[in-house]
Scaffold this motif. Sequence first.
Motif, mmCIF file in Angstrom:
data_model
loop_
_atom_site.group_PDB
_atom_site.id
_atom_site.type_symbol
_atom_site.label_atom_id
_atom_site.label_comp_id
_atom_site.label_asym_id
_atom_site.label_seq_id
_atom_site.Cartn_x
_atom_site.Cartn_y
_atom_site.Cartn_z
ATOM 1 N N ASP A 131 -6.820 -1.561 -8.517
ATOM 2 C CA ASP A 131 -5.829 -2.598 -8.223
ATOM 3 C C ASP A 131 -5.778 -2.875 -6.722
ATOM 4 O O ASP A 131 -5.554 -1.965 -5.914
ATOM 5 N N ASN A 132 -5.952 -4.120 -6.345
ATOM 6 C CA ASN A 132 -5.940 -4.479 -4.927
ATOM 7 C C ASN A 132 -4.533 -4.617 -4.366
ATOM 8 O O ASN A 132 -4.307 -4.396 -3.174
ATOM 9 N N VAL A 133 -3.588 -5.007 -5.212
ATOM 10 C CA VAL A 133 -2.197 -5.146 -4.771
ATOM 11 C C VAL A 133 -1.279 -4.499 -5.787
ATOM 12 O O VAL A 133 -1.610 -4.375 -6.969
ATOM 13 N N GLY A 134 -0.121 -4.076 -5.306
ATOM 14 C CA GLY A 134 0.900 -3.521 -6.176
ATOM 15 C C GLY A 134 2.208 -4.257 -5.961
ATOM 16 O O GLY A 134 2.423 -4.870 -4.910
ATOM 17 N N PRO A 135 3.112 -4.190 -6.954
ATOM 18 C CA PRO A 135 4.371 -4.931 -6.846
ATOM 19 C C PRO A 135 5.433 -4.165 -6.051
ATOM 20 O O PRO A 135 5.431 -2.947 -5.995
ATOM 21 N N SER A 136 6.319 -4.916 -5.422
ATOM 22 C CA SER A 136 7.527 -4.356 -4.816
ATOM 23 C C SER A 136 8.575 -5.450 -4.806
ATOM 24 O O SER A 136 8.265 -6.629 -5.023
ATOM 25 N N THR A 137 9.816 -5.070 -4.548
ATOM 26 C CA THR A 137 10.887 -6.071 -4.529
ATOM 27 C C THR A 137 10.719 -7.049 -3.360
ATOM 28 O O THR A 137 11.256 -8.148 -3.381
ATOM 29 N N GLU A 138 9.945 -6.640 -2.326
ATOM 30 C CA GLU A 138 9.723 -7.520 -1.173
ATOM 31 C C GLU A 138 8.470 -8.374 -1.321
ATOM 32 O O GLU A 138 8.209 -9.251 -0.501
ATOM 33 N N GLY A 139 7.666 -8.092 -2.354
ATOM 34 C CA GLY A 139 6.416 -8.817 -2.540
ATOM 35 C C GLY A 139 5.254 -7.859 -2.738
ATOM 36 O O GLY A 139 5.444 -6.647 -2.841
ATOM 37 N N ASP A 140 4.049 -8.408 -2.778
ATOM 38 C CA ASP A 140 2.864 -7.588 -3.014
ATOM 39 C C ASP A 140 2.611 -6.616 -1.866
ATOM 40 O O ASP A 140 2.875 -6.916 -0.698
ATOM 41 N N LEU A 141 2.065 -5.442 -2.255
ATOM 42 C CA LEU A 141 1.658 -4.424 -1.287
ATOM 43 C C LEU A 141 0.166 -4.158 -1.454
ATOM 44 O O LEU A 141 -0.344 -4.196 -2.572
ATOM 45 N N PRO A 142 -0.555 -3.844 -0.362
ATOM 46 C CA PRO A 142 -1.956 -3.437 -0.532
ATOM 47 C C PRO A 142 -2.010 -2.137 -1.315
ATOM 48 O O PRO A 142 -1.213 -1.226 -1.082
ATOM 49 N N ALA A 143 -2.925 -2.060 -2.279
ATOM 50 C CA ALA A 143 -2.994 -0.900 -3.159
ATOM 51 C C ALA A 143 -4.367 -0.238 -3.061
ATOM 52 O O ALA A 143 -5.173 -0.553 -2.189
ATOM 53 N N THR A 144 -4.638 0.666 -3.998
ATOM 54 C CA THR A 144 -5.819 1.528 -3.922
ATOM 55 C C THR A 144 -7.122 0.750 -3.759
ATOM 56 O O THR A 144 -7.990 1.124 -2.964
ATOM 57 N N GLY A 145 -7.291 -0.324 -4.517
ATOM 58 C CA GLY A 145 -8.532 -1.084 -4.449
ATOM 59 C C GLY A 145 -8.799 -1.650 -3.070
ATOM 60 O O GLY A 145 -9.946 -1.671 -2.600
ATOM 61 N N SER A 146 -7.750 -2.114 -2.389
ATOM 62 C CA SER A 146 -7.910 -2.670 -1.043
ATOM 63 C C SER A 146 -8.325 -1.592 -0.057
ATOM 64 O O SER A 146 -9.189 -1.818 0.806
ATOM 65 N N VAL A 147 -7.712 -0.417 -0.178
ATOM 66 C CA VAL A 147 -8.034 0.676 0.743
ATOM 67 C C VAL A 147 -9.426 1.230 0.438
ATOM 68 O O VAL A 147 -10.177 1.597 1.344
ATOM 69 N N ALA A 148 -9.787 1.265 -0.850
ATOM 70 C CA ALA A 148 -11.135 1.696 -1.224
ATOM 71 C C ALA A 148 -12.180 0.773 -0.607
ATOM 72 O O ALA A 148 -13.246 1.221 -0.160
ATOM 73 N N ALA A 149 -11.870 -0.526 -0.558
ATOM 74 C CA ALA A 149 -12.806 -1.492 0.037
ATOM 75 C C ALA A 149 -13.017 -1.211 1.518
ATOM 76 O O ALA A 149 -14.123 -1.396 2.044
ATOM 77 N N LEU A 150 -11.973 -0.741 2.186
ATOM 78 C CA LEU A 150 -12.097 -0.387 3.602
ATOM 79 C C LEU A 150 -13.071 0.785 3.772
ATOM 80 O O LEU A 150 -13.952 0.754 4.633
ATOM 81 N N ILE A 151 -12.908 1.821 2.937
ATOM 82 C CA ILE A 151 -13.795 2.988 3.017
ATOM 83 C C ILE A 151 -15.230 2.594 2.657
ATOM 84 O O ILE A 151 -16.187 3.047 3.286
#
Length: 259
Positions: A151-171
Amino acid sequence: MADRKPIDSWLTDMDGVLIHEGVPIPGADAFLKKLRDSGRPFLVLTNNSIYTRRDLHARLRRMGLDVPEENIWTSALATAQFLADQRPGGSAYVIGEAGLTTALHDVGYVLTDHDPDFVVLGETRTYSFEALTKAVRLVNAGARFIATNPDNVGPSTEGDLPATGSVAALITAATGRKPYFVGKPNPLMMRAGLNAIGAHSETSAMIGDRMDTDVLAGLEAGMRTFLVLTGVTQPKDIDSFPFRPSQVVDSIADLADLI
């Protein structure tokens, strides 16, 4: 679908199906109660690896949803089981929270930054540059790269958050090494969950709110699939995918009569 066997076991996603931004979706409590009363095997699944089963049980209970700990299945648990099968008693450098570290400890893994067998990336709200740098160096040194979910983004009450998939792409960008993702849409997570409750795909169904994870994983695991419209995928999005769910319903409340 007339030749399909009756549904004896149910798997359902959590966010977007049972709850939305911390609030129960109408009908979720009645659906879960009917499942518990029926005695049929079921699992509530989540790609989020932050929380332990006990944490999620308590969080859902506070929302008025009663899900026993043994009926919760996370990408952290699936990842730990996968690693225990691949290399029993191995070691891992972990970026993640208690849900992931507890699951790995429970299968006998040693968590270390000294020549680990695996670098395991999970969900956290406190990704640090130092931890990511260490992960990059360990992967470059030969550690196998595993991630709990794509998952590239995750939900929050403030809006989307960067999630595992996005950080994996960095590595991956820093190492040239792609991770093996254990969580949805990998059908491995579904099959491991079915095995955990002694269920068979032919007589099981998956309920989800996303075509690209829930429905795809259920389809590839050989289950009947139900898409609810209370989460990510909306009616206008369905035709953009080259596959379809077995059935589309407005919400989980529409499925209680099938139990």
